[in-house]
Scaffold this motif. Structure first.
Motif, PDB file in Angstrom:
ATOM      1  N   ALA A   1       1.695  -2.932  -4.933  1.00  0.00           N
ATOM      2  CA  ALA A   1       2.337  -4.155  -5.536  1.00  0.00           C
ATOM      3  C   ALA A   1       0.755  -4.570  -6.301  1.00  0.00           C
ATOM      4  O   ALA A   1       0.081  -4.014  -6.475  1.00  0.00           O
TER       5      ALA A   1
ATOM      6  N   THR B   1       9.375  -7.347  -5.936  1.00  0.00           N
ATOM      7  CA  THR B   1       8.773  -7.634  -5.160  1.00  0.00           C
ATOM      8  C   THR B   1       9.264  -9.310  -4.487  1.00  0.00           C
ATOM      9  O   THR B   1       9.370  -8.899  -3.349  1.00  0.00           O
TER      10      THR B   1
ATOM     11  N   MET C   1       9.307  -0.664  -5.670  1.00  0.00           N
ATOM     12  CA  MET C   1       8.620  -1.751  -5.035  1.00  0.00           C
ATOM     13  C   MET C   1       9.620  -1.229  -3.445  1.00  0.00           C
ATOM     14  O   MET C   1      10.599  -1.901  -4.043  1.00  0.00           O
TER      15      MET C   1
ATOM     16  N   GLY D   1      10.786  -6.992  -1.918  1.00  0.00           N
ATOM     17  CA  GLY D   1       9.082  -6.350  -1.632  1.00  0.00           C
ATOM     18  C   GLY D   1       8.582  -6.961  -0.051  1.00  0.00           C
ATOM     19  O   GLY D   1       8.286  -6.094   0.894  1.00  0.00           O
ATOM     20  N   SER D   2       8.873  -7.983  -0.835  1.00  0.00           N
ATOM     21  CA  SER D   2       8.260  -9.144   0.604  1.00  0.00           C
ATOM     22  C   SER D   2       8.580 -10.117   0.866  1.00  0.00           C
ATOM     23  O   SER D   2       9.353 -10.598   3.019  1.00  0.00           O
TER      24      SER D   2
HETATM   25  O1  LIG Z   1       2.273  -7.809   1.405  1.00  0.00           O
HETATM   26  C1  LIG Z   1       2.015  -7.580   0.246  1.00  0.00           C
HETATM   27  O2  LIG Z   1       1.296  -7.065  -0.336  1.00  0.00           O
HETATM   28  C2  LIG Z   1       3.316  -6.096   0.385  1.00  0.00           C
HETATM   29  C3  LIG Z   1       4.012  -5.976  -1.069  1.00  0.00           C
HETATM   30  C4  LIG Z   1       5.395  -5.678  -0.399  1.00  0.00           C
HETATM   31  C5  LIG Z   1       5.578  -6.348   0.358  1.00  0.00           C
HETATM   32  N1  LIG Z   1       4.077  -6.186   1.235  1.00  0.00           N
END
Ligand SMILES: O=C(O)[C@@H]1CCC=N1
Ligand SMILES: NC(=O)C1=CN([C@@H]2O[C@H](COP(=O)(O)OP(=O)(O)OC[C@H]3O[C@@H](n4cnc5c(N)ncnc54)[C@H](O)[C@@H]3O)[C@@H](O)[C@H]2O)C=CC1
Length: 274
Positions: free
Chosen positions: A98, A170, A119, A174-175
């Protein structure tokens, strides 16, 4: 697919992608993962049957693709120690960290590398990943195809042409598995208060999310229409949705996603020293 893929790091995200690749038919002997501790690698080797190594340089020596899957905070140390091997071999580098921008990682690896920033998200483990990808100018069309094939083996792929948009990726994918898991937690807790056994509530909430996601994916109607179709005038859903709107759920989601993207940018600044 590329001949040999080495993952630097064998944690949550690397194992999710590796597990998904193997399920999609990739030969485990073409995959290698590294980590400092033999104990962590023994578990992944036993579970997935891939090659493992505690020596990052040895693991990239004959790799066509190197996936950087360590925490952003240790990326610099890891990359600088890999610089000579990477400069000898010039594999396609894919970073899943990230925040950290392609240029910074490229410099840590000695420069002039074909770099893809990706990502991904953890549902890659079950073939339902959603990845955003960005390529620097050194990446050839053939290498773009390799990165696409790699991540499509574990889900869907969306390319972005502006690197900064990966922070938005993200926030939205991603998150985002964590946002839905929070929703499951909250729905289960609330259903228990309404009298249902926890296990029953969990099964119903998860199946409902799966059903809603599948409908949204397959339907030609937009989410607003699908939502409206559940809301009988004067009925129960209308009351629930009204409550969510009055409680500013949309604003909460927008603010959370902005905080996520801001954090990605801040991490990039902190870690790159730019
Ligand atoms: O939380 C995080 O920093 C990592 C990047 C996206 C998901 N998990
Ligand atoms: N977990 C997630 O949902 C997502 C994570 N990411 C990114 O993926 C990257 C990895 O995250 P996670 O898998 O969650 O972390 P993790 O902590 O589960 O895995 C990190 C791995 O790196 C290994 N490692 C530590 N030092 C090392 C070294 N010197 N050489 C080789 N391996 C080393 C650890 O042993 C571990 O296997 C991060 O950069 C994160 O930003 C991206 C998208 C989603």
């Amino acid at each position: 697919m590329a001949n040999k893929i080495t993952f630097i790091g064998a944690g949550n995200m690397a194992s999710a992608i590796i597990g998904g690749l193997i399920d999609s038919g990739v030969e485990p002997s073409t995959l290698t993962a590294t980590a400092p501790k033999e104990s962590e690698l023994a578990a992944i080797k036993q579970r997935l049957g891939i090659n493992t190594d505690t020596d990052n340089n040895a693991a990239v020596a004959d790799a066509d693709v190197v996936v950087l899957a360590v925490k952003p905070q240790i990326m610099r140390t890891v990359c600088e120690a890999l610089r000579d091997s990477v400069q000898r071999q010039h594999p396609l580098i894919i970073s899943i960290a990230a925040g950290l921008d392609a240029d910074t990682i490229d410099q840590w690896l000695g420069g002039q590398n074909a770099m893809v920033r990706c990502m991904p998200n953890t549902p890659s483990l079950v073939g339902y990943g959603a990845s955003g990808l960005y390529a620097n100018a050194k990446v050839s069309d053939a290498q773009r195809d390799v990165a696409t094939q790699l991540m499509e083996a574990v889900g869907i792929v969306e390319w972005v042409e502006e690197e900064a948009l990966l922070d938005a990726v993200t926030a939205v994918s991603g998150s985002a598995p964590a946002y839905f898991f929070l929703m499951f937690e909250a729905m289960e807790e609330a259903a228990v208060k309404l009298g249902l056994p926890a296990a029953t509530a969990r099964r119903l909430a998860i199946q409902t999310a799966l059903g809603a996601a599948t409908m949204a994916q397959q339907s030609d109607k937009d989410p607003a229409t699908l939502k409206q179709n559940v809301m009988s005038p004067g009925g129960t859903t209308e009351r629930a949705i009204q409550h969510m709107e009055e409680a500013q759920l949309r604003t909460t989601i927008a603010d959370a996603m902005q905080a996520c993207a801001d954090r990605a940018q801040a991490m990039a600044k902190e870690l790159s020293g730019k």
